[in-house]
Design an enzyme around this catalytic site. Sequence first.
Site, PDB file in Angstrom:
ATOM      1  N   CYS A  10      -4.111   0.667  -2.494  1.00 48.23           N
ATOM      2  CA  CYS A  10      -3.939  -0.558  -1.711  1.00 48.23           C
ATOM      3  C   CYS A  10      -2.870  -1.452  -2.335  1.00 48.23           C
ATOM      4  O   CYS A  10      -2.578  -1.364  -3.535  1.00 48.23           O
ATOM      5  CB  CYS A  10      -5.247  -1.350  -1.681  1.00 48.23           C
ATOM      6  SG  CYS A  10      -6.565  -0.578  -0.760  1.00 48.23           S
ATOM      7  N   ASN A  63       0.841  -1.202   0.000  1.00 51.31           N
ATOM      8  CA  ASN A  63       0.000   0.000   0.000  1.00 51.31           C
ATOM      9  C   ASN A  63       0.874   1.249   0.000  1.00 51.31           C
ATOM     10  O   ASN A  63       1.926   1.309   0.636  1.00 51.31           O
ATOM     11  CB  ASN A  63      -1.032   0.001   1.145  1.00 51.31           C
ATOM     12  CG  ASN A  63      -0.454  -0.160   2.532  1.00 51.31           C
ATOM     13  OD1 ASN A  63       0.581  -0.792   2.707  1.00 51.31           O
ATOM     14  ND2 ASN A  63      -1.113   0.401   3.520  1.00 51.31           N
ATOM     15  N   GLU A  92       0.377   5.207   0.556  1.00 54.99           N
ATOM     16  CA  GLU A  92      -0.582   6.231   0.999  1.00 54.99           C
ATOM     17  C   GLU A  92      -0.165   7.620   0.530  1.00 54.99           C
ATOM     18  O   GLU A  92       0.924   7.818   0.001  1.00 54.99           O
ATOM     19  CB  GLU A  92      -0.726   6.162   2.527  1.00 54.99           C
ATOM     20  CG  GLU A  92      -1.303   4.817   2.964  1.00 54.99           C
ATOM     21  CD  GLU A  92      -1.578   4.725   4.456  1.00 54.99           C
ATOM     22  OE1 GLU A  92      -1.121   5.599   5.229  1.00 54.99           O
ATOM     23  OE2 GLU A  92      -2.259   3.758   4.849  1.00 54.99           O
ATOM     24  N   CYS A 136     -10.467  -3.418  -4.283  1.00 58.30           N
ATOM     25  CA  CYS A 136      -9.474  -4.423  -4.701  1.00 58.30           C
ATOM     26  C   CYS A 136     -10.153  -5.679  -5.205  1.00 58.30           C
ATOM     27  O   CYS A 136      -9.707  -6.299  -6.179  1.00 58.30           O
ATOM     28  CB  CYS A 136      -8.518  -4.740  -3.553  1.00 58.30           C
ATOM     29  SG  CYS A 136      -7.389  -3.377  -3.215  1.00 58.30           S
ATOM     30  N   GLU A 143      -3.007  -4.697  -3.020  1.00 55.27           N
ATOM     31  CA  GLU A 143      -3.481  -5.653  -4.032  1.00 55.27           C
ATOM     32  C   GLU A 143      -3.541  -5.007  -5.403  1.00 55.27           C
ATOM     33  O   GLU A 143      -3.126  -5.587  -6.414  1.00 55.27           O
ATOM     34  CB  GLU A 143      -4.880  -6.171  -3.664  1.00 55.27           C
ATOM     35  CG  GLU A 143      -4.954  -6.933  -2.365  1.00 55.27           C
ATOM     36  CD  GLU A 143      -5.230  -6.036  -1.152  1.00 55.27           C
ATOM     37  OE1 GLU A 143      -4.721  -4.892  -1.103  1.00 55.27           O
ATOM     38  OE2 GLU A 143      -5.951  -6.486  -0.254  1.00 55.27           O
TER      39      GLU A 143
END
Length: 159
Positions: free
Chosen positions: A72, A61, A63, A114, A74
């Site tokens: 994210c 991830n 941010e 996701c 995934e």
Amino acid sequence: MRKINISFQLEERAKAELSDADKLLVESAEKFLSHAYAPYSKFSVSAAALLDNGIVVNGTNQENAASPSGLCAERTAVFFANSQYPECKVTTIAISAFFQGEIIANPITPCGSCRQVLLETENRQKSPIRVILAGKDNCFIINSIKDILPLNFDSTFFE
Ligand code: THU
């Protein structure tokens, strides 16, 4: 009126009970947890996607101070896999998360966005993606993202 029941089965395994290949993929996800950029939530997530050419693509991830601009783990992994190896299929994805100094106790469950992106990847490659949700000592193994995204929306609605 009729009621419709939707259910699915997942497999729960202790990490020690994973196949060698699955164990390696979970370990790969765990190894990359330190690459997460999560200064806001302090919740690190890592995904390792195994491709059908044997290559493992990792994502974490990422941010951002403007929170919707982050991504994210995934989706980072799958978008990278589709960008770098568009001809390859994702066969399995392992996901792990770290919070407050340790790998989280219960298996991490992917967010709705996701799931939707993984669903599109399944549809695009015309084969299911096995999903390994890892916790500290055990894992949930799911045979297709469709299992955890019932009544999903895809392009067939406007084809
Ligand atoms: N996050 C993921 O990377 N994957 C998930 O499946 C759930 C949530 C990230 C997003 C955000 O950076 C942090 O975890 C807290 O929500």
